[in-house]
Structures are given as structure tokens and as C-alpha cells.
Design a protein around this motif. Structure first.
Motif, PDB file in Angstrom:
ATOM      1  N   MET A   1       0.834  -1.199   0.000  1.00  0.00           N
ATOM      2  CA  MET A   1       0.000   0.000   0.000  1.00  0.00           C
ATOM      3  C   MET A   1       0.876   1.259   0.000  1.00  0.00           C
ATOM      4  N   ASP A   2       1.968   1.236   0.783  1.00  0.00           N
ATOM      5  CA  ASP A   2       2.880   2.390   0.799  1.00  0.00           C
ATOM      6  C   ASP A   2       3.483   2.625  -0.581  1.00  0.00           C
ATOM      7  N   THR A   3       3.833   1.527  -1.252  1.00  0.00           N
ATOM      8  CA  THR A   3       4.406   1.632  -2.595  1.00  0.00           C
ATOM      9  C   THR A   3       3.390   2.213  -3.576  1.00  0.00           C
ATOM     10  N   PHE A   4       2.140   1.789  -3.437  1.00  0.00           N
ATOM     11  CA  PHE A   4       1.081   2.297  -4.314  1.00  0.00           C
ATOM     12  C   PHE A   4       0.843   3.785  -4.082  1.00  0.00           C
ATOM     13  N   ILE A   5       0.800   4.201  -2.803  1.00  0.00           N
ATOM     14  CA  ILE A   5       0.603   5.627  -2.471  1.00  0.00           C
ATOM     15  C   ILE A   5       1.771   6.459  -2.990  1.00  0.00           C
ATOM     16  N   LEU A   6       2.988   5.909  -2.858  1.00  0.00           N
ATOM     17  CA  LEU A   6       4.166   6.605  -3.377  1.00  0.00           C
ATOM     18  C   LEU A   6       4.086   6.752  -4.897  1.00  0.00           C
ATOM     19  N   ALA A   7       3.589   5.714  -5.563  1.00  0.00           N
ATOM     20  CA  ALA A   7       3.431   5.770  -7.022  1.00  0.00           C
ATOM     21  C   ALA A   7       2.439   6.859  -7.407  1.00  0.00           C
ATOM     22  N   LEU A   8       1.329   6.956  -6.667  1.00  0.00           N
ATOM     23  CA  LEU A   8       0.324   7.994  -6.957  1.00  0.00           C
ATOM     24  C   LEU A   8       0.912   9.394  -6.760  1.00  0.00           C
ATOM     25  N   LYS A   9       1.730   9.565  -5.711  1.00  0.00           N
ATOM     26  CA  LYS A   9       2.343  10.876  -5.458  1.00  0.00           C
ATOM     27  C   LYS A   9       3.289  11.258  -6.594  1.00  0.00           C
ATOM     28  N   ASN A  10       4.084  10.296  -7.067  1.00  0.00           N
ATOM     29  CA  ASN A  10       5.003  10.576  -8.167  1.00  0.00           C
ATOM     30  C   ASN A  10       4.247  10.901  -9.455  1.00  0.00           C
ATOM     31  N   ILE A  11       3.135  10.195  -9.685  1.00  0.00           N
ATOM     32  CA  ILE A  11       2.306  10.476 -10.873  1.00  0.00           C
ATOM     33  C   ILE A  11       1.693  11.866 -10.773  1.00  0.00           C
ATOM     34  N   TRP A  12       1.185  12.208  -9.585  1.00  0.00           N
ATOM     35  CA  TRP A  12       0.529  13.493  -9.381  1.00  0.00           C
ATOM     36  C   TRP A  12       1.511  14.663  -9.494  1.00  0.00           C
ATOM     37  N   SER A  13       2.752  14.415  -9.140  1.00  0.00           N
ATOM     38  CA  SER A  13       3.749  15.493  -9.189  1.00  0.00           C
ATOM     39  C   SER A  13       4.146  15.851 -10.625  1.00  0.00           C
ATOM     40  N   ASN A  14       3.835  14.963 -11.570  1.00  0.00           N
ATOM     41  CA  ASN A  14       4.130  15.226 -12.983  1.00  0.00           C
ATOM     42  C   ASN A  14       2.867  14.984 -13.805  1.00  0.00           C
ATOM     43  N   GLU A 311      17.121  -4.947  -3.913  1.00  0.00           N
ATOM     44  CA  GLU A 311      16.844  -4.742  -5.346  1.00  0.00           C
ATOM     45  C   GLU A 311      15.381  -5.006  -5.677  1.00  0.00           C
ATOM     46  N   ARG A 312      14.824  -6.072  -5.074  1.00  0.00           N
ATOM     47  CA  ARG A 312      13.437  -6.404  -5.392  1.00  0.00           C
ATOM     48  C   ARG A 312      12.468  -5.328  -4.922  1.00  0.00           C
ATOM     49  N   THR A 313      12.839  -4.598  -3.830  1.00  0.00           N
ATOM     50  CA  THR A 313      11.981  -3.499  -3.344  1.00  0.00           C
ATOM     51  C   THR A 313      11.975  -2.353  -4.339  1.00  0.00           C
ATOM     52  N   ILE A 314      13.164  -2.006  -4.845  1.00  0.00           N
ATOM     53  CA  ILE A 314      13.252  -0.949  -5.852  1.00  0.00           C
ATOM     54  C   ILE A 314      12.529  -1.373  -7.127  1.00  0.00           C
ATOM     55  N   LEU A 315      12.775  -2.629  -7.520  1.00  0.00           N
ATOM     56  CA  LEU A 315      12.120  -3.159  -8.720  1.00  0.00           C
ATOM     57  C   LEU A 315      10.600  -3.075  -8.586  1.00  0.00           C
ATOM     58  N   PHE A 316      10.076  -3.508  -7.436  1.00  0.00           N
ATOM     59  CA  PHE A 316       8.631  -3.512  -7.207  1.00  0.00           C
ATOM     60  C   PHE A 316       8.066  -2.096  -7.229  1.00  0.00           C
ATOM     61  N   GLN A 317       8.838  -1.143  -6.675  1.00  0.00           N
ATOM     62  CA  GLN A 317       8.361   0.246  -6.628  1.00  0.00           C
ATOM     63  C   GLN A 317       8.115   0.796  -8.031  1.00  0.00           C
ATOM     64  N   PHE A 318       9.074   0.605  -8.917  1.00  0.00           N
ATOM     65  CA  PHE A 318       8.944   1.168 -10.260  1.00  0.00           C
ATOM     66  C   PHE A 318       7.949   0.388 -11.126  1.00  0.00           C
ATOM     67  N   VAL A 319       7.859  -0.933 -10.918  1.00  0.00           N
ATOM     68  CA  VAL A 319       6.853  -1.718 -11.651  1.00  0.00           C
ATOM     69  C   VAL A 319       5.447  -1.290 -11.244  1.00  0.00           C
ATOM     70  N   LEU A 383      11.627  -3.274 -17.573  1.00  0.00           N
ATOM     71  CA  LEU A 383      13.012  -2.980 -17.956  1.00  0.00           C
ATOM     72  C   LEU A 383      13.562  -1.751 -17.237  1.00  0.00           C
ATOM     73  N   PRO A 384      12.832  -0.620 -17.211  1.00  0.00           N
ATOM     74  CA  PRO A 384      13.321   0.528 -16.435  1.00  0.00           C
ATOM     75  C   PRO A 384      13.444   0.210 -14.947  1.00  0.00           C
ATOM     76  N   ALA A 385      12.479  -0.570 -14.423  1.00  0.00           N
ATOM     77  CA  ALA A 385      12.525  -0.929 -12.998  1.00  0.00           C
ATOM     78  C   ALA A 385      13.755  -1.788 -12.694  1.00  0.00           C
ATOM     79  N   ARG A 386      14.044  -2.714 -13.600  1.00  0.00           N
ATOM     80  CA  ARG A 386      15.222  -3.563 -13.412  1.00  0.00           C
ATOM     81  C   ARG A 386      16.503  -2.725 -13.456  1.00  0.00           C
ATOM     82  N   ARG A 387      16.522  -1.748 -14.352  1.00  0.00           N
ATOM     83  CA  ARG A 387      17.684  -0.862 -14.448  1.00  0.00           C
ATOM     84  C   ARG A 387      17.867  -0.071 -13.144  1.00  0.00           C
ATOM     85  N   ALA A 388      16.741   0.394 -12.606  1.00  0.00           N
ATOM     86  CA  ALA A 388      16.811   1.148 -11.345  1.00  0.00           C
ATOM     87  C   ALA A 388      17.294   0.261 -10.206  1.00  0.00           C
ATOM     88  N   ALA A 389      16.797  -0.987 -10.164  1.00  0.00           N
ATOM     89  CA  ALA A 389      17.137  -1.896  -9.071  1.00  0.00           C
ATOM     90  C   ALA A 389      18.616  -2.273  -9.089  1.00  0.00           C
TER      91      ALA A 389
END
Length: 400
Positions: A1-14, A311-319, A383-389
Motif C-alpha cells: 500500500m505504501d508503494t502504491f501511495i508513493l506511485a500515486l504521489k510521483n504520478i501526481w507530481s508530474n 533490489e526487489r523493493t526498488i524493482l517492485f516500486q517502479f513496476v 526494464l526501467p525498474a530492473r535498471r533502477a534496481a
């Protein structure tokens, strides 16, 4: 849920960038929703049209191929009686030649169809007698010049008082003994439709056409689920007469309906695949913007990894962020698709008077469209998520 809320904040900021990124997904999903809805509407419209004609009916055309033997009306009646499990009723169907113009007084009705049938045809064709009576056996046997007319002709030519009046078909005068109830859905009952017809005894129609045998029949099946068996029964009976498969042709309305539905499904599939190109373009757009996002947030990724993020946490965040972006585009596309479908449904009768097609996408199309939009976001965001991770935290912290 935290990851989802963070994703919404990043989307809303742009917001602007996100909307432009989702545009391909929105257009693709909207197109799919409308196309599938149009296909469903056309399929239902065709089925309704065939239901009005009778899906359980067959048409039999006989050419004879020069054979000295002919299938008489009595023979065709016997074929139906011999196959009660598959065949229910039959009527000769003789179209009076087009040179016979329909007239009432000084008015000419150029599009009125005149057909010769037996006493059972109106019930076979799902007509109801609104006034007077239908054709009777003695009308056929004695070649009486009587007729039953459709509701449109009754109102237009006789102001609704047609019983007992006469109407001319070419030089022949027919007495109107019955009026059929309106069958069409259009309140205006346009000329040339199902309610603009004249039915006369088939024996009289043959006399007008100067033909000695009936070459067309309408047959009602006992059960449309046994359409193949019913068709085979008629074909076997005709082959016994002519011994030539090219001497006749039998087709059922259910068979024709299946062919029409198959054609519509094929067209819808091709159009849906074309619309799917927009989804592919949208996925590429999401991949592009996520790569940009990874570059912009390299330092943030370095800080998170330095603090122990795996790495999997970063990967999951961007996916999740990519999937959320695509899912939002899918939701907007679905809502827009329903709005356009409703607008198109209302516009069809205005563009084509007398026609109505309910463009209904259906729940399956919505679920599939939403699932595909989310799937595209996840696939193209991986692919971008894997690059970030896989970023080196030390290099990431030095990134400016």
C-alpha cells in the motif's frame, strides 16, 4: 500500500507528463471498447432482424436443370409430413414479377412487394391478422383474386379502412380480405419494408407470372437446433426427384445468421488488432517515461539502497508505478469508451433513420481492456525498474 501511495504521489507530481504518457493507452482502450461494443450491437441487430424473419425457417430454391421430373407442391407438402421431427410447415413463395405495378386510384406504390403464398404463410412468418381474415385454402384452390396487405399499405392507401376495398396489381384487381398487424419497429413504417407487402394465393401468382411450377418454398423447422438434419431431409427428397445436387439449393436462416456473425466477429477482431497498436505505442511511451524517471531519481534510489533497500523493493516500486500509470489510462479509456458508445447509439438513428444499433461493450470487454492496460504497464515498466534496481548505490549517490 505504501508503494502504491508513493506511485500515486510521483504520478501526481508530474501531471502533464503522466497524461501525455497515458494518451496511447487511453486511445487504445477507448477504441477497443467502442469497436467491441459496435460488434455486439451489430450482432444483436442482425439476430433481431433474423428473428423477425424466423431463425427456424429455411428457403428452398429449385432450378430443375432441365429434368423432365418436377417437385410438385403436393410432393413438397408430403416431404414435410414425412419428417415431423425436423420439419413443421411449408409454403410456396412466388414473387410476382416486378413489371406488375401496385396502384390504388391514381397513386402508385413502386416499392410494394407482391408475393404468392398459401394459407399458412402469415403465421409461419410471425404475422398477426389485425383486421379481416387471412388467406384460406379455398382461396388457393379456386384461384380467387383476394389478398392480405401490410399495415403500411393499409394506412397509406386506405387510411386504415382497407377491408373490402380493391387494389390493382398490374392489370389485375384484388379484393382486400385482411390487414396484417404492424411488424416493423419503426413507427413511420417505411415503404418497401415488411409492412409494405401484398400476399395473394400462390396459384394466382403463378398464373400472373405464367409459370407452371413453384420454384421457391419457405419451410419452417420443428427445432432450429436440428437445422442440419432438416436441411438434409429436404435435400434428400429433392435429390430423389432430380438426381442432381445442382438442381436445387437449400439454406436455413440459422445457417445464414451464423455466417453473418462469423463475418462480423472477423471484422471486429481485425479492427481490435488495429486498435491494439495504440496500446503498444502507449506501452512504449510508458517505458520511455519510466527510463526518464529512473534517471531523474537516481540519487533517491542510491539513498534508499544505502539505507538497506533491496533490489526487489526498488524493482517492485517502479513496476507498481508503471502499472498504476497504465491502469489509470485504462480506467479513463473505459469511461471515455462508454461515453462514445452511448453517443454513437444515440447518433445512429439520426444518421440512418429507421435503423437502431445498441453499442454495448459488455463487462468482458471492460475487464479484458483493463487487464491488458495494466499488463502493458507492468511489462513495459519492468526494464526501467530492473535498471533502477541494479544501480550501484555509490555511483547513484554521486549522480547529479
Amino acid at each position: 500500500m505504501d508503494t502504491f501511495i508513493l506511485a500515486l504521489k510521483n504520478i501526481w507530481s508530474n501531471k502533464m507528463r503522466t497524461i501525455l504518457t497515458m494518451l496511447g493507452i487511453i486511445i487504445g482502450v477507448t477504441a477497443v471498447i467502442v469497436i467491441v461494443g459496435l460488434g455486439n450491437g451489430m450482432t444483436q441487430s442482425v439476430r433481431d432482424s433474423f428473428s423477425a424473419m424466423g431463425i427456424n425457417s429455411m428457403s428452398v430454391s429449385i432450378w430443375g436443370r432441365g429434368s423432365s421430373r418436377n417437385a410438385s407442391v403436393d410432393y413438397m407438402y408430403q416431404v414435410v409430413q414425412d419428417n415431423p421431427l425436423y420439419l413443421q410447415d411449408i409454403s410456396p413463395y412466388v414473387q410476382v414479377s416486378g413489371g406488375q405495378t401496385v396502384k390504388e386510384g391514381r397513386d402508385t406504390y413502386r416499392y410494394t412487394g407482391v408475393y404468392g403464398v398459401n394459407e399458412d404463410y402469415t403465421s409461419m412468418a410471425n404475422y398477426t391478422i389485425a383486421d379481416g381474415r387471412g388467406l384460406q385454402y379455398m382461396d388457393i384452390k379456386e384461384n380467387r383474386y383476394v389478398c392480405v396487405i401490410g399495415d403500411y399499405l393499409s394506412r397509406e392507401a386506405f387510411n386504415g379502412n382497407a377491408i373490402g376495398q380493391d387494389i390493382k396489381v398490374g392489370p389485375y384487381r384484388f379484393q382486400i380480405v385482411g390487414v396484417l398487424a404492424a411488424k416493423g419497429n419503426d413507427p413511420e413504417l417505411q415503404e418497401g419494408g415488411e409492412d409494405d407487402r401484398i400476399y395473394v394465393p400462390y396459384t394466382v401468382a403463378m398464373k400472373i407470372n405464367q409459370q407452371s411450377t413453384v420454384d421457391t418454398y419457405t419451410v419452417i423447422m420443428a427445432d432450429e437446433n436440428y437445422a442440419n438434419q432438416a436441411k438434409a431431409a429436404v435435400e434428400q427428397a429433392l435429390y430423389a426427384i432430380y438426381e442432381d445436387e445442382d438442381a436445387y439449393y437449400v439454406y436455413s436462416m440459422s445457417e445464414l445468421l451464423a455466417q453473418m456473425n462469423q463475418t462480423i466477429s472477423m471484422v471486429v477482431m481485425v479492427l481490435t488488432l488495429i486498435a491494439g497498436i495504440s496500446l503498444l505505442v502507449g506501452g512504449i511511451g510508458i517505458m520511455n517515461i519510466m527510463l526518464v524517471s529512473v534517471s531523474e531519481r537516481t540519487r533517491e534510489i542510491g539513498i534508499r539502497k544505502a539505507m538497506g533497500a533491496r533490489e526487489r523493493t526498488i524493482l517492485f516500486q517502479f513496476v507498481v508505478e508503471a502499472g498504476t500509470t497504465s491502469a489509470l489510462g485504462g480506467v479513463i479509456g473505459i469511461l471515455l469508451g462508454y461515453a462514445l458508445s452511448a453517443a454513437a447509439t444515440a447518433a445512429v438513428p439520426l444518421i440512418m433513420p429507421g435503423e437502431s444499433v445498441a453499442i454495448t461493450p459488455g463487462s468482458s470487454a471492460v475487464l479484458v481492456s483493463f487487464g491488458i492496460s495494466v499488463g502493458i504497464g507492468v511489462i513495459f515498466g519492468y526494464l526501467p525498474a530492473r535498471r533502477a534496481a541494479r544501480l550501484n548505490p555509490i555511483e547513484a549517490l554521486r549522480y547529479e
